[in-house]
Write a protein that holds these residues in place. Structure first.
Motif, PDB file in Angstrom:
ATOM      1  N   ASN A  90       7.121  -2.431  -4.841  1.00 46.98           N
ATOM      2  CA  ASN A  90       7.715  -3.693  -5.277  1.00 46.98           C
ATOM      3  C   ASN A  90       8.704  -3.318  -6.362  1.00 46.98           C
ATOM      4  O   ASN A  90       8.368  -3.160  -7.526  1.00 46.98           O
ATOM      5  N   GLY A  91       9.982  -3.161  -5.924  1.00 48.21           N
ATOM      6  CA  GLY A  91      10.960  -2.615  -6.843  1.00 48.21           C
ATOM      7  C   GLY A  91      10.656  -1.140  -7.048  1.00 48.21           C
ATOM      8  O   GLY A  91      10.538  -0.369  -6.089  1.00 48.21           O
ATOM      9  N   ASP A  92      10.474  -0.736  -8.350  1.00 47.53           N
ATOM     10  CA  ASP A  92      10.119   0.649  -8.627  1.00 47.53           C
ATOM     11  C   ASP A  92       8.620   0.824  -8.806  1.00 47.53           C
ATOM     12  O   ASP A  92       8.154   1.924  -9.106  1.00 47.53           O
ATOM     13  N   THR A  93       7.836  -0.274  -8.606  1.00 48.68           N
ATOM     14  CA  THR A  93       6.385  -0.223  -8.828  1.00 48.68           C
ATOM     15  C   THR A  93       5.683   0.169  -7.548  1.00 48.68           C
ATOM     16  O   THR A  93       5.876  -0.449  -6.480  1.00 48.68           O
ATOM     17  N   TYR A  94       4.842   1.224  -7.634  1.00 50.34           N
ATOM     18  CA  TYR A  94       4.069   1.690  -6.473  1.00 50.34           C
ATOM     19  C   TYR A  94       2.838   0.803  -6.341  1.00 50.34           C
ATOM     20  O   TYR A  94       2.060   0.652  -7.258  1.00 50.34           O
ATOM     21  N   LEU A  95       2.657   0.192  -5.148  1.00 48.91           N
ATOM     22  CA  LEU A  95       1.562  -0.749  -4.943  1.00 48.91           C
ATOM     23  C   LEU A  95       0.418  -0.147  -4.134  1.00 48.91           C
ATOM     24  O   LEU A  95      -0.719  -0.596  -4.258  1.00 48.91           O
TER      25      LEU A  95
ATOM     26  N   LEU B 110      -1.223  -5.623  -6.093  1.00 49.50           N
ATOM     27  CA  LEU B 110      -1.391  -6.618  -5.034  1.00 49.50           C
ATOM     28  C   LEU B 110      -0.193  -6.539  -4.099  1.00 49.50           C
ATOM     29  O   LEU B 110       0.958  -6.658  -4.517  1.00 49.50           O
ATOM     30  N   ILE B 111      -0.506  -6.305  -2.834  1.00 49.68           N
ATOM     31  CA  ILE B 111       0.559  -6.232  -1.807  1.00 49.68           C
ATOM     32  C   ILE B 111       0.717  -7.610  -1.210  1.00 49.68           C
ATOM     33  O   ILE B 111      -0.256  -8.234  -0.800  1.00 49.68           O
ATOM     34  N   LYS B 112       2.005  -8.042  -1.118  1.00 54.24           N
ATOM     35  CA  LYS B 112       2.276  -9.369  -0.582  1.00 54.24           C
ATOM     36  C   LYS B 112       3.518  -9.317   0.286  1.00 54.24           C
ATOM     37  O   LYS B 112       4.219  -8.293   0.355  1.00 54.24           O
ATOM     38  N   LYS B 113       3.800 -10.435   0.928  1.00 50.50           N
ATOM     39  CA  LYS B 113       4.935 -10.534   1.829  1.00 50.50           C
ATOM     40  C   LYS B 113       6.232 -10.288   1.075  1.00 50.50           C
ATOM     41  O   LYS B 113       6.435 -10.812  -0.013  1.00 50.50           O
TER      42      LYS B 113
ATOM     43  N   ASN C  63      -3.082 -10.487   5.314  1.00 46.04           N
ATOM     44  CA  ASN C  63      -4.265 -11.350   5.480  1.00 46.04           C
ATOM     45  C   ASN C  63      -5.367 -10.897   4.523  1.00 46.04           C
ATOM     46  O   ASN C  63      -5.180  -9.922   3.759  1.00 46.04           O
ATOM     47  N   ASP C  64      -6.470 -11.525   4.612  1.00 45.61           N
ATOM     48  CA  ASP C  64      -7.555 -11.257   3.672  1.00 45.61           C
ATOM     49  C   ASP C  64      -8.382 -10.038   4.037  1.00 45.61           C
ATOM     50  O   ASP C  64      -9.298  -9.657   3.284  1.00 45.61           O
TER      51      ASP C  64
ATOM     52  N   ILE D 205      -4.613  -1.468   4.539  1.00 50.01           N
ATOM     53  CA  ILE D 205      -4.400  -0.985   3.172  1.00 50.01           C
ATOM     54  C   ILE D 205      -5.533  -0.029   2.821  1.00 50.01           C
ATOM     55  O   ILE D 205      -6.710  -0.324   3.004  1.00 50.01           O
ATOM     56  N   LEU D 206      -5.150   1.194   2.345  1.00 49.92           N
ATOM     57  CA  LEU D 206      -6.146   2.170   1.937  1.00 49.92           C
ATOM     58  C   LEU D 206      -6.590   1.850   0.499  1.00 49.92           C
ATOM     59  O   LEU D 206      -5.755   1.828  -0.424  1.00 49.92           O
TER      60      LEU D 206
END
Length: 280
Positions: A239-244, A269-272, A214-215, A261-262
Motif C-alpha cells: 500500500n504505497g511504500d508500506t509492505y502489507l 490489513l490488506i484491502k481492495k 473476503n473474511d 494470505i500467508l
C-alpha cells in the motif's frame, strides 16, 4: 548344191557336148577311114584338120578344167580357212558360253545369297522396328519421368529456396536468441542466479491490484493465467511504500487469480485497491 558339185556338173555337161559333137561329126562324114588312110589326099588333110581342131578343143577344155581345178582348190582353201575360222569362232563362243555359264552359276549363287541376305535384312528390319517401337515407348516413359522429375526438381528448388529463406530467418533469430541469452545471462548474474537456479515457483515480473478481499484470508487480483500466473506463485502486497504481506495463488482464470494470505508474512490489513507485485 556345193560349188564342187556345180563344177562337176558343168564338166559332165561339157564332156557330153563334146562326145555328142564327135558322134555327130562321125555320123555326118560317113567316110571310109580305110580309104582315107590309104591315100586320099584331100580326105587326109580334112582329117588332120579335124584332129587338130579336136586337139585344140581338148586343150581348151583341159585349160578350162585346170582353171576350174584351181578355182576348186582356191574355193577348198577358202572353205578350209572359213571352216578353221568358224571352228576358232566356235571355240571362242564355247569358251564364252562356258564363261557365261560360270557367270550364270555365280549370279544364281549370288542371287541365292542375296535372297538369304534379304531375308536376314527383313528379319533384322522387323526386329529393329520392334526395338524402335520399344525405344519410343521407353523414350515416352523417360520423357514422362523427366517431366515428373523436372516438376519435382522445381518443387524441391522452391522448397530449397524457402528453406534457405527460413534458414536465413532462423540464423537471424538464432543471433537474436544469442543476444537475448547474453543479456539474460547478464541479468541472472546481476541477481546472483544461473541457468540451474529453480524458477518453477517464481511468477513473472508483473504488477496488479487487489480487486476483492473476503473474511477467509482470500484475495482476488487483476491478473490471471494469460499473464503467466500459476498455482503456487507467491506475490507481495503493498500500500504505497508500506509492505502489507504475502499471498500464494490457489486458483487462476485467464484474467484474474485468487490467492490466500500467508499469516506469517502479514504486516497490515490488506484491502481492495492495494498494489500487488512479484515476490522480491
Amino acid at each position: 548344191m556345193t560349188l564342187i558339185g556345180k563344177i562337176f556338173t558343168v564338166l559332165i555337161l561339157i564332156m557330153s557336148l563334146v562326145f555328142m559333137t564327135v558322134a555327130m561329126m562321125v555320123y555326118a562324114t560317113h567316110k571310109n577311114w580305110r580309104d582315107v588312110a590309104k591315100g586320099d589326099g584331100a580326105g587326109s588333110q580334112g582329117m588332120e584338120a579335124t584332129i587338130t581342131e579336136q586337139k585344140a578343143a581338148a586343150a581348151a577344155l583341159q585349160d578350162e578344167i585346170e582353171t576350174l581345178k584351181t578355182k576348186i582348190e582356191q574355193e577348198r582353201a577358202a572353205r578350209v580357212y572359213a571352216l578353221a575360222a568358224l571352228q576358232a569362232r566356235t571355240k571362242l563362243q564355247e569358251a564364252e558360253l562356258q564363261r557365261l555359264d560360270q557367270e550364270n552359276e555365280r549370279l544364281v549363287k549370288s542371287e541365292a545369297d542375296m535372297k538369304i541376305l534379304l531375308e536376314l535384312s527383313e528379319t533384322n528390319s522387323k526386329n529393329l522396328k520392334q526395338e524402335v517401337a520399344q525405344l519410343r515407348g521407353d523414350i515416352k516413359t523417360a520423357q514422362a519421368d523427366r517431366d515428373t522429375n523436372f516438376q519435382e526438381v522445381v518443387l524441391l528448388t522452391d522448397k530449397l529456396q524457402q528453406y534457405k529463406v527460413e534458414q536465413d530467418r532462423l540464423k537471424e533469430r538464432e543471433q537474436q536468441l544469442v543476444n537475448t541469452t547474453a543479456r539474460m545471462q547478464r541479468v541472472l548474474t546481476a541477481h546472483g542466479m544461473d541457468q540451474y537456479t529453480p524458477v518453477d515457483g517464481i511468477p513473472p515480473q508483473l504488477e496488479a491490484v487487489v480487486t476483492a478481499v473476503n473474511d477467509n484470508n482470500m484475495v482476488e487480483i487483476s491478473v490471471g493465467s494469460d499473464d503467466g500466473i500459476r498455482r503456487g506463485n507467491t506475490l507481495d502486497v503493498f500500500n504505497g511504500d508500506t509492505y502489507l504481506g504475502r499471498i500464494v495463488i490457489k486458483e487462476t482464470a485467464p484474467d484474474r487469480a485468487v490467492g490466500e494470505i500467508l499469516r506469517d508474512y502479514r504486516r497490515g490489513l490488506i484491502k481492495k485497491g492495494d498494489y500487488v507485485s512479484t515476490k522480491l
